[in-house]
Scaffold this motif. Sequence first.
Motif, PDB file in Angstrom:
ATOM      1  N   ASP A 185     -93.169 -48.992   8.661  1.00  0.00           N
ATOM      2  CA  ASP A 185     -93.962 -50.070   9.246  1.00  0.00           C
ATOM      3  C   ASP A 185     -95.430 -49.650   9.212  1.00  0.00           C
ATOM      4  O   ASP A 185     -95.855 -48.792   9.983  1.00  0.00           O
ATOM      5  CB  ASP A 185     -93.496 -50.317  10.684  1.00  0.00           C
ATOM      6  CG  ASP A 185     -93.991 -51.644  11.226  1.00  0.00           C
ATOM      7  OD1 ASP A 185     -94.546 -52.424  10.433  1.00  0.00           O
ATOM      8  OD2 ASP A 185     -93.825 -51.886  12.431  1.00  0.00           O
ATOM      9  N   LEU A 186     -96.200 -50.242   8.321  1.00  0.00           N
ATOM     10  CA  LEU A 186     -97.579 -49.797   8.134  1.00  0.00           C
ATOM     11  C   LEU A 186     -98.452 -50.182   9.326  1.00  0.00           C
ATOM     12  O   LEU A 186     -98.241 -51.231   9.949  1.00  0.00           O
ATOM     13  CB  LEU A 186     -98.169 -50.416   6.865  1.00  0.00           C
ATOM     14  CG  LEU A 186     -97.506 -50.069   5.536  1.00  0.00           C
ATOM     15  CD1 LEU A 186     -98.343 -50.611   4.385  1.00  0.00           C
ATOM     16  CD2 LEU A 186     -97.310 -48.571   5.389  1.00  0.00           C
ATOM     17  N   PRO A 187     -99.452 -49.367   9.626  1.00  0.00           N
ATOM     18  CA  PRO A 187    -100.399 -49.728  10.686  1.00  0.00           C
ATOM     19  C   PRO A 187    -101.107 -51.044  10.359  1.00  0.00           C
ATOM     20  O   PRO A 187    -101.407 -51.331   9.194  1.00  0.00           O
ATOM     21  CB  PRO A 187    -101.394 -48.561  10.684  1.00  0.00           C
ATOM     22  CG  PRO A 187    -100.703 -47.444   9.991  1.00  0.00           C
ATOM     23  CD  PRO A 187     -99.765 -48.063   9.011  1.00  0.00           C
ATOM     24  N   GLY A 269    -101.372 -42.904   1.059  1.00  0.00           N
ATOM     25  CA  GLY A 269    -100.114 -42.189   0.907  1.00  0.00           C
ATOM     26  C   GLY A 269     -99.167 -42.988   0.029  1.00  0.00           C
ATOM     27  O   GLY A 269     -99.265 -44.222  -0.070  1.00  0.00           O
ATOM     28  N   ALA A 270     -98.239 -42.303  -0.603  1.00  0.00           N
ATOM     29  CA  ALA A 270     -97.403 -42.931  -1.630  1.00  0.00           C
ATOM     30  C   ALA A 270     -96.612 -44.122  -1.102  1.00  0.00           C
ATOM     31  O   ALA A 270     -96.568 -45.189  -1.738  1.00  0.00           O
ATOM     32  CB  ALA A 270     -96.455 -41.890  -2.228  1.00  0.00           C
ATOM     33  N   GLN A 271     -95.967 -43.978   0.058  1.00  0.00           N
ATOM     34  CA  GLN A 271     -95.142 -45.072   0.575  1.00  0.00           C
ATOM     35  C   GLN A 271     -95.992 -46.279   0.961  1.00  0.00           C
ATOM     36  O   GLN A 271     -95.640 -47.425   0.657  1.00  0.00           O
ATOM     37  CB  GLN A 271     -94.330 -44.596   1.778  1.00  0.00           C
ATOM     38  CG  GLN A 271     -93.165 -43.682   1.416  1.00  0.00           C
ATOM     39  CD  GLN A 271     -92.306 -43.363   2.627  1.00  0.00           C
ATOM     40  OE1 GLN A 271     -92.815 -43.004   3.690  1.00  0.00           O
ATOM     41  NE2 GLN A 271     -91.000 -43.489   2.475  1.00  0.00           N
ATOM     42  N   ALA A 272     -97.105 -46.029   1.624  1.00  0.00           N
ATOM     43  CA  ALA A 272     -97.989 -47.129   2.020  1.00  0.00           C
ATOM     44  C   ALA A 272     -98.582 -47.807   0.790  1.00  0.00           C
ATOM     45  O   ALA A 272     -98.660 -49.046   0.727  1.00  0.00           O
ATOM     46  CB  ALA A 272     -99.100 -46.612   2.930  1.00  0.00           C
ATOM     47  N   ASP A 273     -98.982 -47.020  -0.193  1.00  0.00           N
ATOM     48  CA  ASP A 273     -99.564 -47.589  -1.412  1.00  0.00           C
ATOM     49  C   ASP A 273     -98.565 -48.500  -2.115  1.00  0.00           C
ATOM     50  O   ASP A 273     -98.925 -49.562  -2.629  1.00  0.00           O
ATOM     51  CB  ASP A 273    -100.003 -46.479  -2.363  1.00  0.00           C
ATOM     52  CG  ASP A 273    -101.186 -45.682  -1.827  1.00  0.00           C
ATOM     53  OD1 ASP A 273    -101.743 -46.085  -0.786  1.00  0.00           O
ATOM     54  OD2 ASP A 273    -101.533 -44.655  -2.445  1.00  0.00           O
TER      55      ASP A 273
END
Length: 319
Positions: A185-187, A269-273
């Motif tokens: 869950d991204l900020p 970061g890889a997951q957020a990107d």
Amino acid sequence: SPSPTRFYLPDTMASWPWKTRTNPHADEVGGGDASSGHLSLLSESFSRLIQLVHSFDHLLVVSLFVLVIILVDDCTDTENADVARQTADLVNDAFEHSDQPRPAGEGPIGEIVRRFWQYAIGIISPKVQVAFLKHFGEFLESIVTQAGQRDEDVRLNVDTYLKLRRDNVGVMPFFPFLRPTSGPDLPEEIWESAVIAEMTGHIVDMYIFDNDTIFYGREYALGDTGHNIVTLLMQEYGIDVGSVAWATARHAAAQKAFKDGLERLPSHGAQADAQVKEYLNGLGYWIRAYHVWSFKIERYFDGRGDEVKVSRLVQLKPQ
């Protein structure tokens, strides 16, 4: 000189790399609660084209929201500012108190909004709910502003119009629904960042230039062309309705800016990107879906969308 009887509609999306794709859950949604009545067919046909809505439930939320926003938009199109304010307050109240029945004799829109939101909050995440309500609230305020300008016959210049139009065109509330549902869950700071705002802004601008040129023929027939970029271009720059080159050039610039922006996204970061890129990819498919949908429905071209899509000529019917 005599008024033109038709105008040429450029194919603004000819080189857009996000091609038409049907959502894999479209047939399920088409057989559900959203499939009865003319407006429901509009909503189902649009949601069918939207990629990267990840489940049947999420796609049904989008389909039902198309119905809601068309109803609200059509309801307020001719209202004065006082009545538009009442409608906006009613809709806001239906969102805020979706767990309570609507007052007797109120009319259908409050109950439709209430039922939509009761269903939606069981599907979408709390962060998406907050983002949606923020953007939809801005949309409601902007249509009240537009109604006031209509009352006072305010003449907008192109820049002022575009600033208002970016809110009242009703696009931004869709976008939280396109956020990925898998992964961390991204900020909210990422979703509300200047980069995401800039990228979504390019899609909104593409929508405005497409919507106003595609919709112009219908508004001309209704004698209601005052709130349209084509009219403002003619008034401010003397551009003939037969050539919407200015709007087409701005559309192309927005396309280029969006595609260029994909190449210079900051890293979180890889997951957020990966999530951000998936979301932006969804925006690319969303604007394609709108463009295709515009020619499929009777709302804009009286059932002649396929013909117009080939000839690119829009007939201007007498008012």
